[in-house]
Design a protein around this motif. Structure first.
Motif, PDB file in Angstrom:
ATOM      1  N   PRO A 192     -14.385  16.088  -1.880  1.00  0.00           N
ATOM      2  CA  PRO A 192     -14.459  14.845  -2.658  1.00  0.00           C
ATOM      3  C   PRO A 192     -13.185  14.568  -3.470  1.00  0.00           C
ATOM      4  CG  PRO A 192     -16.488  16.082  -2.864  1.00  0.00           C
ATOM      5  CD  PRO A 192     -15.515  16.983  -2.171  1.00  0.00           C
ATOM      6  N   PHE A 193     -12.620  15.608  -4.100  1.00  0.00           N
ATOM      7  CA  PHE A 193     -11.441  15.394  -4.931  1.00  0.00           C
ATOM      8  C   PHE A 193     -10.254  14.897  -4.112  1.00  0.00           C
ATOM      9  CE2 PHE A 193      -7.523  16.797  -6.974  1.00  0.00           C
ATOM     10  CZ  PHE A 193      -7.694  16.302  -8.264  1.00  0.00           C
ATOM     11  N   ALA A 194     -10.094  15.419  -2.900  1.00  0.00           N
ATOM     12  CA  ALA A 194      -8.933  15.070  -2.079  1.00  0.00           C
ATOM     13  C   ALA A 194      -9.153  13.847  -1.207  1.00  0.00           C
ATOM     14  CB  ALA A 194      -8.554  16.265  -1.200  1.00  0.00           C
ATOM     15  N   THR A 195     -10.383  13.314  -1.157  1.00  0.00           N
ATOM     16  CA  THR A 195     -10.681  12.215  -0.238  1.00  0.00           C
ATOM     17  C   THR A 195      -9.868  10.953  -0.500  1.00  0.00           C
ATOM     18  OG1 THR A 195     -12.899  13.002   0.314  1.00  0.00           O
ATOM     19  CG2 THR A 195     -12.510  10.649   0.504  1.00  0.00           C
ATOM     20  N   PRO A 196      -9.730  10.445  -1.755  1.00  0.00           N
ATOM     21  CA  PRO A 196      -8.966   9.198  -1.942  1.00  0.00           C
ATOM     22  C   PRO A 196      -7.541   9.271  -1.409  1.00  0.00           C
ATOM     23  CG  PRO A 196     -10.252   9.696  -3.900  1.00  0.00           C
ATOM     24  CD  PRO A 196     -10.361  10.897  -3.013  1.00  0.00           C
ATOM     25  N   ALA A 197      -6.834  10.356  -1.717  1.00  0.00           N
ATOM     26  CA  ALA A 197      -5.461  10.489  -1.210  1.00  0.00           C
ATOM     27  C   ALA A 197      -5.446  10.676   0.297  1.00  0.00           C
ATOM     28  CB  ALA A 197      -4.763  11.667  -1.887  1.00  0.00           C
ATOM     29  N   LEU A 198      -6.425  11.400   0.825  1.00  0.00           N
ATOM     30  CA  LEU A 198      -6.478  11.615   2.272  1.00  0.00           C
ATOM     31  C   LEU A 198      -6.704  10.304   3.008  1.00  0.00           C
ATOM     32  CD1 LEU A 198      -6.508  13.609   4.635  1.00  0.00           C
ATOM     33  CD2 LEU A 198      -8.976  13.855   4.301  1.00  0.00           C
ATOM     34  N   VAL A 199      -7.511   9.411   2.448  1.00  0.00           N
ATOM     35  CA  VAL A 199      -7.769   8.121   3.097  1.00  0.00           C
ATOM     36  C   VAL A 199      -6.489   7.308   3.185  1.00  0.00           C
ATOM     37  CG1 VAL A 199      -8.961   5.919   2.819  1.00  0.00           C
ATOM     38  CG2 VAL A 199     -10.203   8.055   2.498  1.00  0.00           C
ATOM     39  N   TRP A 200      -5.731   7.235   2.095  1.00  0.00           N
ATOM     40  CA  TRP A 200      -4.475   6.480   2.132  1.00  0.00           C
ATOM     41  C   TRP A 200      -3.476   7.094   3.102  1.00  0.00           C
ATOM     42  CZ3 TRP A 200      -3.256   1.770   0.461  1.00  0.00           C
ATOM     43  CH2 TRP A 200      -4.090   1.164  -0.471  1.00  0.00           C
ATOM     44  N   ASN A 201      -3.427   8.418   3.157  1.00  0.00           N
ATOM     45  CA  ASN A 201      -2.508   9.053   4.096  1.00  0.00           C
ATOM     46  C   ASN A 201      -2.985   8.920   5.530  1.00  0.00           C
ATOM     47  OD1 ASN A 201      -0.115  10.764   2.827  1.00  0.00           O
ATOM     48  ND2 ASN A 201      -1.817  10.800   1.377  1.00  0.00           N
ATOM     49  N   ALA A 202      -4.302   8.821   5.742  1.00  0.00           N
ATOM     50  CA  ALA A 202      -4.804   8.553   7.086  1.00  0.00           C
ATOM     51  C   ALA A 202      -4.377   7.171   7.546  1.00  0.00           C
ATOM     52  CB  ALA A 202      -6.327   8.685   7.112  1.00  0.00           C
ATOM     53  N   MET A 203      -4.407   6.194   6.635  1.00  0.00           N
ATOM     54  CA  MET A 203      -3.916   4.852   6.987  1.00  0.00           C
ATOM     55  C   MET A 203      -2.434   4.891   7.340  1.00  0.00           C
ATOM     56  SD  MET A 203      -5.752   2.099   4.455  1.00  0.00           S
ATOM     57  CE  MET A 203      -5.326   2.917   2.928  1.00  0.00           C
ATOM     58  N   PRO A 413      -3.364  -4.556   4.395  1.00  0.00           N
ATOM     59  CA  PRO A 413      -3.096  -4.873   5.807  1.00  0.00           C
ATOM     60  C   PRO A 413      -1.640  -5.206   6.077  1.00  0.00           C
ATOM     61  CG  PRO A 413      -4.304  -6.650   4.743  1.00  0.00           C
ATOM     62  CD  PRO A 413      -4.285  -5.511   3.784  1.00  0.00           C
ATOM     63  N   ILE A 414      -0.960  -5.835   5.096  1.00  0.00           N
ATOM     64  CA  ILE A 414       0.466  -6.157   5.281  1.00  0.00           C
ATOM     65  C   ILE A 414       1.284  -4.875   5.372  1.00  0.00           C
ATOM     66  CG2 ILE A 414       2.454  -7.334   4.268  1.00  0.00           C
ATOM     67  CD1 ILE A 414       0.497  -9.212   2.872  1.00  0.00           C
ATOM     68  N   ALA A 415       1.001  -3.936   4.476  1.00  0.00           N
ATOM     69  CA  ALA A 415       1.739  -2.669   4.498  1.00  0.00           C
ATOM     70  C   ALA A 415       1.462  -1.893   5.776  1.00  0.00           C
ATOM     71  CB  ALA A 415       1.368  -1.832   3.269  1.00  0.00           C
ATOM     72  N   GLN A 416       0.209  -1.935   6.243  1.00  0.00           N
ATOM     73  CA  GLN A 416      -0.113  -1.233   7.490  1.00  0.00           C
ATOM     74  C   GLN A 416       0.640  -1.846   8.666  1.00  0.00           C
ATOM     75  OE1 GLN A 416      -4.175   0.192   8.406  1.00  0.00           O
ATOM     76  NE2 GLN A 416      -4.780  -0.867   6.546  1.00  0.00           N
ATOM     77  N   PHE A 417       0.735  -3.176   8.686  1.00  0.00           N
ATOM     78  CA  PHE A 417       1.447  -3.814   9.794  1.00  0.00           C
ATOM     79  C   PHE A 417       2.939  -3.476   9.738  1.00  0.00           C
ATOM     80  CE2 PHE A 417       3.968  -7.473  11.281  1.00  0.00           C
ATOM     81  CZ  PHE A 417       3.634  -7.434  12.622  1.00  0.00           C
ATOM     82  N   LEU A 418       3.534  -3.539   8.548  1.00  0.00           N
ATOM     83  CA  LEU A 418       4.957  -3.225   8.436  1.00  0.00           C
ATOM     84  C   LEU A 418       5.217  -1.761   8.776  1.00  0.00           C
ATOM     85  CD1 LEU A 418       5.867  -5.178   5.171  1.00  0.00           C
ATOM     86  CD2 LEU A 418       6.359  -5.824   7.535  1.00  0.00           C
ATOM     87  N   ALA A 419       4.301  -0.874   8.361  1.00  0.00           N
ATOM     88  CA  ALA A 419       4.472   0.537   8.696  1.00  0.00           C
ATOM     89  C   ALA A 419       4.310   0.789  10.184  1.00  0.00           C
ATOM     90  CB  ALA A 419       3.472   1.385   7.907  1.00  0.00           C
ATOM     91  N   ALA A 420       3.465  -0.024  10.830  1.00  0.00           N
ATOM     92  CA  ALA A 420       3.225   0.160  12.262  1.00  0.00           C
ATOM     93  C   ALA A 420       4.258  -0.535  13.128  1.00  0.00           C
ATOM     94  CB  ALA A 420       1.831  -0.373  12.619  1.00  0.00           C
ATOM     95  N   PHE A 421       5.092  -1.369  12.545  1.00  0.00           N
ATOM     96  CA  PHE A 421       6.041  -2.155  13.324  1.00  0.00           C
ATOM     97  C   PHE A 421       7.029  -1.228  14.024  1.00  0.00           C
ATOM     98  CE2 PHE A 421       9.375  -5.242  14.158  1.00  0.00           C
ATOM     99  CZ  PHE A 421       8.628  -6.358  14.485  1.00  0.00           C
TER     100      PHE A 421
END
Length: 581
Positions: A192-203, A413-421
């Motif tokens: 639980p403690f590491a989940t928020p950061a793990l979710v952002w890093n998974a994205m 979503p904008i950051a995800q698209f730019l990171a995926a470009f």
């Protein structure tokens, strides 16, 4: 005694249970959405288990009508790699954080693995996976998934490891006080403690996988190249034909796909993971997701997933009680075990270096080795300069976004698209501009290295800023802490461990990206910057495997050395001085 004073608890009637669990409108909508996703998954899986001959009978074309199917195949590969990366992270990052001896092996191995180029993995994994399923597309699909996995797993593992190493002391003491077993501690505290950061890093890892999707969907075995249907192979074909219209179609489809899985998958997980933020006062702003709200209002989905939660509780109930162990005294057996363990590690390192050195020295000259080291120094300067510039840009923006969940919802979503470009989409424009204005490739090709890796810094800083406890922010506001004092005493200490994770991963990714960024081409124009990436790229094209091995070895040594001299001491400083206690 009157029976009215102590009434017997009456179970709800069967009709009442039926009324409470009667499907509602949200159940119908959720059923339609989940059924549609299941159909799409089965449709993509059909092509993944087809005979290998179908790839030759139905080659990749630039017909835009095929793009939805290509996108479906690519997304399935990326989510399969994301699932494998998550399992890898939960197992190995936990071992590295909880076991000193395992950490001495796992952490350096992660440092080395993140520096190995994706081409280095493909050279020895393609044959293995294809031999597992001869004559079937599934073998090539697994090789592609593994290649994408290598671009996702290391970032997630470093994030989870950093979170576990930064657990507050009071939570550690509570676990010890309740004598929680390792499994229960992992489920009740670590995860639980590491989940928020793990979710952002998974994205971020999901978006980073797009950066290498072109290389992962064109599998080469000897003189034969097997091209899998996907957006990456479509984009590579469009660039090969210099078809700007098809490049635009591919980028547009990427944008739709990223927006789709952001709304249907990542945004609900971000909203759900917000409950695990470590704070003592409620946050005034919370992330929202219409899909998450829809699923929460359903009545039948909780019943469908009830058996799984019941099995989890049953496993915890059947878990053997933890026995109290007396602390071992620091005696001779303990010291001898540590000495033997350290000796084994150094023997393994010396054997690996000796075997690599013998192979290189018997196939290459000292001049060739000196050339590779010199080119690595040039690439090192590029990486350091680019990391500094990216940090100055994205740290302030990441803090601003992370402290405002509503803003994060719009930017996500904008950051995800730019990171995926994919960087290779910009290669034509970079080549045209450099040739048109006669610019120096050694300087103006450098930004392509950080194009896909700078987002590791942004996403980790956002995760760190969103993890700053709300009560800490309220106290800073009460005492009038503003300006540079707020950055020095609140923001920078709060995001520091997360920033180190992002910068470490970004620097390793930049070394990896140098292979495709230091040598670019468009039509008849070929540009090359001096550096180790160009050295490896040319050696790979020429089929000079000793030079490829030398380049990968030198790159791994530089990345590992830089991590040990810079990032690891900063990690230790963050664990020692900047933990929430």
């Amino acid at each position: 005694m009157s029976p009215d004073k102590h009434p017997v608890a009456i179970l709800p009637s069967f009709s009442r249970i039926l009324r409470l669990t009667r499907p509602n409108r949200e159940d119908a909508i959720a059923f339609i959405i989940l059924s549609g996703l299941a159909v799409l998954i089965f449709r993509a899986a059909e092509g993944a288990v087809a005979p290998l001959s179908t790839l030759h009978l139905e080659p990749v074309t630039l017909d835009p009508s095929n793009l939805p199917y290509y996108a479906l195949r690519t997304v399935l590969r990326m989510f399969a790699a994301l699932f494998a990366s998550t399992v890898f992270t939960l197992v190995f990052a936990t071992l590295a954080a909880r076991s000193k001896h395992a950490g001495q092996i796992i952490v350096p191995a992660l440092d080395i693995l993140q520096s190995v180029p994706i081409l280095g993995f493909l050279t020895f994994t393609v044959t293995f996976f294809m031999n597992l399923f001869p004559g079937n597309v599934l073998g090539v699909e697994l090789a592609s998934v593994f290649a994408i996995f290598t671009s996702q797993a290391w970032n997630m593992a470093f994030s989870f490891y950093q979170s576990l190493r930064g657990l507050p002391d009071d939570l550690e003491e509570v676990c010890e006080g309740f004598a929680l077993s390792p499994v229960r501690r992992f489920l009740r505290l670590d995860l639980p403690f590491a989940t928020p950061a793990l979710v952002w890093n998974a994205m971020m890892s999901m978006s980073g996988g797009w950066f290498f999707v072109v290389a992962s969907e064109a599998i080469t075995v000897g003189n034969t190249t097997v091209t899998l249907p996907g957006i990456g192979s479509y984009l590579a074909l469009a660039i090969e034909h210099q078809d700007f219209r098809s490049v635009g179609w591919a980028v547009g489809m990427m944008a739709l796909v990223i927006l789709g899985y952001d709304q249907m998958f990542f945004r609900p997980i971000v909203a759900w993971a917000d409950r695990f933020r470590f704070e003592q006062t409620a946050s005034t702003e919370q992330p929202e997701s219409w899909v998450y709200d829809l699923l929460r209002r359903t009545r039948t989905l909780p019943l469908l997933f009830a058996p799984f939660s019941t099995m989890g509780r049953l496993l915890l109930a059947l878990e053997p009680a933890r026995r109290e162990h007396k602390r071992a005294k620091a005696g001779a057996p303990h010291l001898w075990f540590e000495r033997v363990w350290q000796a084994l590690i150094w023997i393994g390192v010396a054997a690996a270096l000796g075997w690599t050195g013998h192979y290189v020295m018997t196939t290459l000259s000292l001049l060739e080795i000196g050339t590779a080291v010199g080119l690595a120094l040039v690439t090192l300067v590029r990486v350091v300069v680019l990391i500094v510039i990216a940090s100055l840009i994205w740290v302030p923006l990441g803090v601003m976004i992370g402290l405002r969940p509503r803003l994060a919802e719009r930017v996500q979503p904008i950051a995800q698209f730019l990171a995926a470009f994919p960087a290779n989409v910009l290669f034509p424009f970079a080549v045209i501009a450099i040739v048109r204005w006669n610019l120096l490739p050694d300087i103006w090709l450098s930004p392509l290295m950080i194009l896909g890796t700078q987002w590791y810094i942004l996403f980790n800083v956002i995760a760190g800023a969103s993890a700053i406890p709300n009560d800490l922010r309220e106290v800073a506001g009460m005492f009038g802490v503003k300006g540079w004092q707020w950055w020095r005493q609140v923001a920078l200490p709060g995001i520091f461990p997360y920033y180190i994770t992002g910068a470490l991963t970004a620097s390793g990714g930049s070394w990896n990206a140098s292979i495709v960024a230091e040598v670019v081409a468009w039509g008849s124009h070929h540009l090359e910057a001096h550096g180790l990436g160009a050295y490896i790229a040319k050696a790979t094209t020429a089929g000079n495997y000793p030079q490829v091995a030398l380049g990968i070895g030198v790159m791994s040594m530089f990345v590992l050395g830089f991590n040990r001299m810079v990032w690891r001491p900063l990690y230790a400083f963050g664990e020692r001085r900047l933990r929430l206690s």
